[in-house]
Design a protein around this motif. Sequence first.
Motif, PDB file in Angstrom:
ATOM      1  N   LYS A  27       3.598   2.212   2.726  1.00  0.00           N
ATOM      2  CA  LYS A  27       3.786   1.072   3.633  1.00  0.00           C
ATOM      3  C   LYS A  27       4.754   0.066   3.021  1.00  0.00           C
ATOM      4  O   LYS A  27       5.033   0.083   1.832  1.00  0.00           O
ATOM      5  CB  LYS A  27       2.447   0.418   3.938  1.00  0.00           C
ATOM      6  CG  LYS A  27       1.483   1.302   4.703  1.00  0.00           C
ATOM      7  CD  LYS A  27       0.252   0.524   5.114  1.00  0.00           C
ATOM      8  CE  LYS A  27      -0.675   1.381   5.957  1.00  0.00           C
ATOM      9  NZ  LYS A  27      -1.885   0.619   6.407  1.00  0.00           N
ATOM     10  N   LYS A  73     -11.940  -4.955   1.285  1.00  0.00           N
ATOM     11  CA  LYS A  73     -12.050  -3.766   2.122  1.00  0.00           C
ATOM     12  C   LYS A  73     -11.153  -2.670   1.557  1.00  0.00           C
ATOM     13  O   LYS A  73     -10.172  -2.968   0.873  1.00  0.00           O
ATOM     14  CB  LYS A  73     -11.622  -4.114   3.544  1.00  0.00           C
ATOM     15  CG  LYS A  73     -12.404  -5.255   4.167  1.00  0.00           C
ATOM     16  CD  LYS A  73     -11.872  -5.598   5.545  1.00  0.00           C
ATOM     17  CE  LYS A  73     -12.659  -6.751   6.164  1.00  0.00           C
ATOM     18  NZ  LYS A  73     -12.174  -7.093   7.524  1.00  0.00           N
ATOM     19  N   PRO A  74     -11.456  -1.428   1.869  1.00  0.00           N
ATOM     20  CA  PRO A  74     -10.596  -0.342   1.377  1.00  0.00           C
ATOM     21  C   PRO A  74      -9.132  -0.527   1.750  1.00  0.00           C
ATOM     22  O   PRO A  74      -8.236  -0.158   0.978  1.00  0.00           O
ATOM     23  CB  PRO A  74     -11.198   0.902   2.040  1.00  0.00           C
ATOM     24  CG  PRO A  74     -12.640   0.560   2.206  1.00  0.00           C
ATOM     25  CD  PRO A  74     -12.654  -0.910   2.531  1.00  0.00           C
ATOM     26  N   GLU A  75      -8.878  -1.123   2.893  1.00  0.00           N
ATOM     27  CA  GLU A  75      -7.489  -1.344   3.311  1.00  0.00           C
ATOM     28  C   GLU A  75      -6.786  -2.434   2.510  1.00  0.00           C
ATOM     29  O   GLU A  75      -5.584  -2.638   2.673  1.00  0.00           O
ATOM     30  CB  GLU A  75      -7.408  -1.655   4.814  1.00  0.00           C
ATOM     31  CG  GLU A  75      -8.338  -2.749   5.277  1.00  0.00           C
ATOM     32  CD  GLU A  75      -9.644  -2.213   5.839  1.00  0.00           C
ATOM     33  OE1 GLU A  75     -10.215  -1.252   5.256  1.00  0.00           O
ATOM     34  OE2 GLU A  75     -10.099  -2.761   6.867  1.00  0.00           O
ATOM     35  N   ASP A  76      -7.500  -3.118   1.643  1.00  0.00           N
ATOM     36  CA  ASP A  76      -6.871  -4.071   0.736  1.00  0.00           C
ATOM     37  C   ASP A  76      -6.285  -3.378  -0.497  1.00  0.00           C
ATOM     38  O   ASP A  76      -5.622  -4.019  -1.317  1.00  0.00           O
ATOM     39  CB  ASP A  76      -7.879  -5.126   0.274  1.00  0.00           C
ATOM     40  CG  ASP A  76      -8.352  -6.020   1.394  1.00  0.00           C
ATOM     41  OD1 ASP A  76      -9.565  -6.319   1.456  1.00  0.00           O
ATOM     42  OD2 ASP A  76      -7.513  -6.430   2.225  1.00  0.00           O
ATOM     43  N   THR A  77      -6.532  -2.110  -0.624  1.00  0.00           N
ATOM     44  CA  THR A  77      -6.004  -1.355  -1.753  1.00  0.00           C
ATOM     45  C   THR A  77      -4.481  -1.364  -1.746  1.00  0.00           C
ATOM     46  O   THR A  77      -3.859  -1.156  -0.706  1.00  0.00           O
ATOM     47  CB  THR A  77      -6.508   0.099  -1.702  1.00  0.00           C
ATOM     48  OG1 THR A  77      -7.927   0.101  -1.890  1.00  0.00           O
ATOM     49  CG2 THR A  77      -5.858   0.946  -2.782  1.00  0.00           C
ATOM     50  N   SER A  94     -14.780   2.644  -0.910  1.00  0.00           N
ATOM     51  CA  SER A  94     -15.699   2.480   0.223  1.00  0.00           C
ATOM     52  C   SER A  94     -17.106   2.920  -0.140  1.00  0.00           C
ATOM     53  O   SER A  94     -17.351   3.478  -1.194  1.00  0.00           O
ATOM     54  CB  SER A  94     -15.189   3.289   1.417  1.00  0.00           C
ATOM     55  OG  SER A  94     -15.044   4.637   1.054  1.00  0.00           O
ATOM     56  N   ALA A 121       0.846  -1.184   0.000  1.00  0.00           N
ATOM     57  CA  ALA A 121       0.000   0.000   0.000  1.00  0.00           C
ATOM     58  C   ALA A 121       0.886   1.240   0.000  1.00  0.00           C
ATOM     59  O   ALA A 121       2.062   1.177   0.370  1.00  0.00           O
ATOM     60  CB  ALA A 121      -0.907  -0.006   1.223  1.00  0.00           C
ATOM     61  N   THR A 177      -7.749  -1.499  -6.343  1.00  0.00           N
ATOM     62  CA  THR A 177      -8.313  -0.373  -5.613  1.00  0.00           C
ATOM     63  C   THR A 177      -9.700  -0.753  -5.132  1.00  0.00           C
ATOM     64  O   THR A 177     -10.544  -1.173  -5.928  1.00  0.00           O
ATOM     65  CB  THR A 177      -8.402   0.878  -6.505  1.00  0.00           C
ATOM     66  OG1 THR A 177      -7.101   1.190  -7.019  1.00  0.00           O
ATOM     67  CG2 THR A 177      -8.913   2.065  -5.698  1.00  0.00           C
ATOM     68  N   ALA A 221      -4.176 -10.179   7.843  1.00  0.00           N
ATOM     69  CA  ALA A 221      -5.219  -9.258   7.396  1.00  0.00           C
ATOM     70  C   ALA A 221      -6.185  -9.881   6.392  1.00  0.00           C
ATOM     71  O   ALA A 221      -7.275  -9.342   6.177  1.00  0.00           O
ATOM     72  CB  ALA A 221      -4.583  -8.015   6.784  1.00  0.00           C
TER      73      ALA A 221
END
Length: 115
Positions: free
Chosen positions: A42, A85-89, A115, A39, A112, A61
């Motif tokens: 990160k 989920k958005p955090e999988d982007t 949400s 990401a 991408t 995750a």
Amino acid sequence: VQLQASEGGLVQAGGSLRLSCAASGRRLSINTMGWYRQAAGKQRELVARFTPAGNTRYGDAVKGRFTISRDNAKNTVFLQMNDLKPEDTGVYYCNMAPTWGGNFWGQGTLVTVSS
């Protein structure tokens, strides 16, 4: 070794997406292939991979939502991603880490999740 991943895409949260990665070249080691992701801002992290012992490993995750599989005849691994989920982007990278040495990466494909 060359690794060619399929295109990612834009998916709504809760949706699904399937990635594939085809390996070509010499001395392929499909049972050491896997997926990582990175990401923005990160470090690259494990998503899922096969181990030489014949097991699978998943990042915390994605456990319970993602499934890695393979087609040995086609030298291809797949990543089925559900309940995104958005955090999988992030950019998803295919990887092969043969026991004989080397560490090979695909070109990366952007996923991408909105949400």
